[in-house]
Design a protein around this motif. Structure first.
Motif, PDB file in Angstrom:
ATOM      1  N   GLN A  91       3.406   7.090  -3.152  1.00 49.38           N
ATOM      2  CA  GLN A  91       4.316   8.136  -2.675  1.00 49.38           C
ATOM      3  C   GLN A  91       3.648   8.975  -1.584  1.00 49.38           C
ATOM      4  N   TYR A  92       2.347   9.211  -1.727  1.00 47.48           N
ATOM      5  CA  TYR A  92       1.627  10.070  -0.791  1.00 47.48           C
ATOM      6  C   TYR A  92       0.983   9.317   0.359  1.00 47.48           C
ATOM      7  N   SER A  93       0.917   7.991   0.254  1.00 48.85           N
ATOM      8  CA  SER A  93       0.145   7.219   1.237  1.00 48.85           C
ATOM      9  C   SER A  93       1.008   6.297   2.095  1.00 48.85           C
ATOM     10  N   ASN A  94       2.276   6.597   2.208  1.00 49.76           N
ATOM     11  CA  ASN A  94       3.185   5.757   3.002  1.00 49.76           C
ATOM     12  C   ASN A  94       3.117   4.297   2.576  1.00 49.76           C
ATOM     13  N   GLY A  95       3.067   4.071   1.268  1.00 53.51           N
ATOM     14  CA  GLY A  95       3.144   2.717   0.737  1.00 53.51           C
ATOM     15  C   GLY A  95       1.830   1.964   0.630  1.00 53.51           C
ATOM     16  N   VAL A  96       0.708   2.574   1.046  1.00 51.70           N
ATOM     17  CA  VAL A  96      -0.594   1.913   0.895  1.00 51.70           C
ATOM     18  C   VAL A  96      -0.958   1.968  -0.588  1.00 51.70           C
ATOM     19  N   SER A  97      -1.340   0.834  -1.142  1.00 52.81           N
ATOM     20  CA  SER A  97      -1.685   0.804  -2.562  1.00 52.81           C
ATOM     21  C   SER A  97      -3.026   1.487  -2.804  1.00 52.81           C
ATOM     22  N   LEU A  98      -3.180   2.013  -3.996  1.00 51.21           N
ATOM     23  CA  LEU A  98      -4.443   2.637  -4.363  1.00 51.21           C
ATOM     24  C   LEU A  98      -5.565   1.599  -4.368  1.00 51.21           C
ATOM     25  N   SER A  99      -5.248   0.377  -4.747  1.00 51.13           N
ATOM     26  CA  SER A  99      -6.269  -0.691  -4.752  1.00 51.13           C
ATOM     27  C   SER A  99      -6.810  -0.933  -3.347  1.00 51.13           C
ATOM     28  N   LYS A 100      -5.917  -1.060  -2.391  1.00 53.48           N
ATOM     29  CA  LYS A 100      -6.338  -1.307  -1.004  1.00 53.48           C
ATOM     30  C   LYS A 100      -7.123  -0.107  -0.458  1.00 53.48           C
ATOM     31  N   PHE A 101      -6.622   1.081  -0.716  1.00 53.22           N
ATOM     32  CA  PHE A 101      -7.275   2.301  -0.254  1.00 53.22           C
ATOM     33  C   PHE A 101      -8.688   2.400  -0.831  1.00 53.22           C
ATOM     34  N   SER A 102      -8.807   2.150  -2.137  1.00 56.10           N
ATOM     35  CA  SER A 102     -10.099   2.246  -2.821  1.00 56.10           C
ATOM     36  C   SER A 102     -11.088   1.227  -2.273  1.00 56.10           C
ATOM     37  N   THR A 103     -10.642  -0.013  -2.145  1.00 43.17           N
ATOM     38  CA  THR A 103     -11.515  -1.074  -1.634  1.00 43.17           C
ATOM     39  C   THR A 103     -12.001  -0.739  -0.231  1.00 43.17           C
ATOM     40  N   ASN A 104     -11.125  -0.210   0.591  1.00 48.10           N
ATOM     41  CA  ASN A 104     -11.497   0.175   1.951  1.00 48.10           C
ATOM     42  C   ASN A 104     -12.571   1.262   1.934  1.00 48.10           C
ATOM     43  N   PHE A 105     -12.424   2.232   1.037  1.00 49.62           N
ATOM     44  CA  PHE A 105     -13.438   3.279   0.979  1.00 49.62           C
ATOM     45  C   PHE A 105     -14.766   2.736   0.464  1.00 49.62           C
ATOM     46  N   TYR A 106     -14.726   1.888  -0.552  1.00 50.14           N
ATOM     47  CA  TYR A 106     -15.978   1.337  -1.087  1.00 50.14           C
ATOM     48  C   TYR A 106     -16.744   0.597   0.016  1.00 50.14           C
ATOM     49  N   LEU A 107     -16.011  -0.135   0.849  1.00 54.74           N
ATOM     50  CA  LEU A 107     -16.641  -0.813   1.979  1.00 54.74           C
ATOM     51  C   LEU A 107     -17.290   0.203   2.918  1.00 54.74           C
ATOM     52  N   SER A 108     -16.593   1.311   3.169  1.00 55.45           N
ATOM     53  CA  SER A 108     -17.151   2.367   4.023  1.00 55.45           C
ATOM     54  C   SER A 108     -18.438   2.921   3.441  1.00 55.45           C
ATOM     55  N   ALA A 109     -18.442   3.181   2.135  1.00 47.21           N
ATOM     56  CA  ALA A 109     -19.641   3.728   1.488  1.00 47.21           C
ATOM     57  C   ALA A 109     -20.817   2.762   1.609  1.00 47.21           C
ATOM     58  N   LEU A 110     -20.534   1.471   1.495  1.00 47.86           N
ATOM     59  CA  LEU A 110     -21.606   0.478   1.627  1.00 47.86           C
ATOM     60  C   LEU A 110     -22.073   0.331   3.073  1.00 47.86           C
ATOM     61  N   GLU A 179       4.127  20.404  -5.363  1.00 49.51           N
ATOM     62  CA  GLU A 179       4.329  21.571  -4.494  1.00 49.51           C
ATOM     63  C   GLU A 179       3.066  21.850  -3.677  1.00 49.51           C
ATOM     64  N   PHE A 180       1.926  21.774  -4.320  1.00 50.47           N
ATOM     65  CA  PHE A 180       0.645  21.981  -3.643  1.00 50.47           C
ATOM     66  C   PHE A 180       0.440  20.947  -2.535  1.00 50.47           C
ATOM     67  N   MET A 181       0.732  19.688  -2.841  1.00 47.02           N
ATOM     68  CA  MET A 181       0.499  18.620  -1.870  1.00 47.02           C
ATOM     69  C   MET A 181       1.351  18.762  -0.614  1.00 47.02           C
ATOM     70  N   LYS A 182       2.551  19.283  -0.739  1.00 46.45           N
ATOM     71  CA  LYS A 182       3.383  19.500   0.448  1.00 46.45           C
ATOM     72  C   LYS A 182       2.650  20.388   1.444  1.00 46.45           C
ATOM     73  N   GLU A 183       2.045  21.447   0.951  1.00 47.07           N
ATOM     74  CA  GLU A 183       1.310  22.354   1.832  1.00 47.07           C
ATOM     75  C   GLU A 183      -0.022  21.743   2.291  1.00 47.07           C
ATOM     76  N   ALA A 184      -0.706  21.064   1.400  1.00 45.17           N
ATOM     77  CA  ALA A 184      -2.000  20.473   1.756  1.00 45.17           C
ATOM     78  C   ALA A 184      -1.829  19.398   2.828  1.00 45.17           C
TER      79      ALA A 184
END
Length: 190
Positions: A91-110, A179-184
Motif C-alpha cells: 500500500q505504501y510502496s506503489n506495489g513493490v513487494s516487501l520481499s523485493k524491497f528487503s532483498t534490494n536493501f540487503y544487497l546494498s548493505a553487502l 494518519e502519521f504516514m500521510k504526513e511523513a
C-alpha cells in the motif's frame, strides 16, 4: 521509526539507504568521515527521528503504550510502526513487494559493507540471514526482534507482552499509523 521505515524513506539511492540504516550508530560529527551520499542518509535518519519523536500522532501512540511499557513506550512504538508498515507494505510502496524491497536493501548493505560501523558489521549477516525486514510483517517475526532486543539491549522489554499489546490495540494503532504516514510521506518523499 525503526530500520524498515528509515530505509523506506531513503528512496532509491543505495548509499543514502545504507547511511540512513546506520544512522543510530554514527554519533555527532563523525558522519563527516563518510562519502556524501552516506552523509545524506545519516542526516536524513536524524531528521526522520526528530520528525517522529516530536509528531503529535507518534506521541499519542507512545501515550497509548505507556501503561504497558513505561519508559520503553517510544521503542515499542518504533517497533510497532515498522510492523504496521511491513504488514501493509505494498500500500505504501506503489506495489513493490516487501520481499523485493528487503532483498534490494540487503544487497546494498553487502555492497557497502566496508562503510558499516563495527557494531553493525557484528549483526548484519544475522539480520540478512533471518530476513529481519520481511519478518517485521508478522507477529512471530516482530516477537523475535523484540526477543533479540531484550537480550542485547534491554532485559526490561517483554516480547510476549509486546505482541499481546499489539494484538489487542492493532486497529487503533493502524489508524494512528496511517494518519502519521500521510504526513511523513509528504515530509520525506521517496
Amino acid at each position: 521509526m525503526n530500520y524498515l521505515a528509515h530505509i523506506y524513506f531513503s528512496g532509491t539511492n543505495r548509499k543514502v539507504a545504507v547511511g540512513n540504516f546506520i544512522g543510530d550508530f554514527v554519533k555527532g560529527k563523525s558522519y563527516e568521515k563518510y562519502p556524501s551520499s552516506f552523509q545524506k542518509g545519516i542526516l536524513l535518519h536524524r531528521k526522520i527521528d526528530h520528525f517522529t519523536d516530536t509528531h503529535p500522532i507518534f506521541l499519542e501512540t507512545v501515550d497509548l503504550l505507556r501503561p504497558s511499557f513505561g519508559r520503553y513506550s517510544g521503542i515499542m512504538a518504533d517497533m510497532y510502526y515498522d510492523y504496521l508498515l511491513a504488514s501493509d507494505f505494498e500500500q505504501y510502496s506503489n506495489g513493490v513487494s516487501l520481499s523485493k524491497f528487503s532483498t534490494n536493501f540487503y544487497l546494498s548493505a553487502l555492497l557497502y559493507y566496508r562503510w558499516l560501523p563495527k557494531k553493525v558489521k557484528g549483526f548484519i549477516f544475522h539480520f540478512i540471514r533471518t530476513n529481519r525486514l520481511k519478518e517485521y510483517s508478522t507477529f512471530e517475526g516482530l516477537q523475535y526482534s523484540l526477543k533479540i532486543m531484550s537480550i542485547y539491549n534491554s532485559p526490561a522489554i517483554n516480547p510476549t507482552l509486546g505482541i499481546e499489546v499489539l494484538a489487542s490495540n492493532e486497529v487503533q494503532l493502524r489508524s494512528l499509523f496511517d494518519e502519521f504516514m500521510k504526513e511523513a510521506q509528504q515530509k520525506f518523499p521517496h
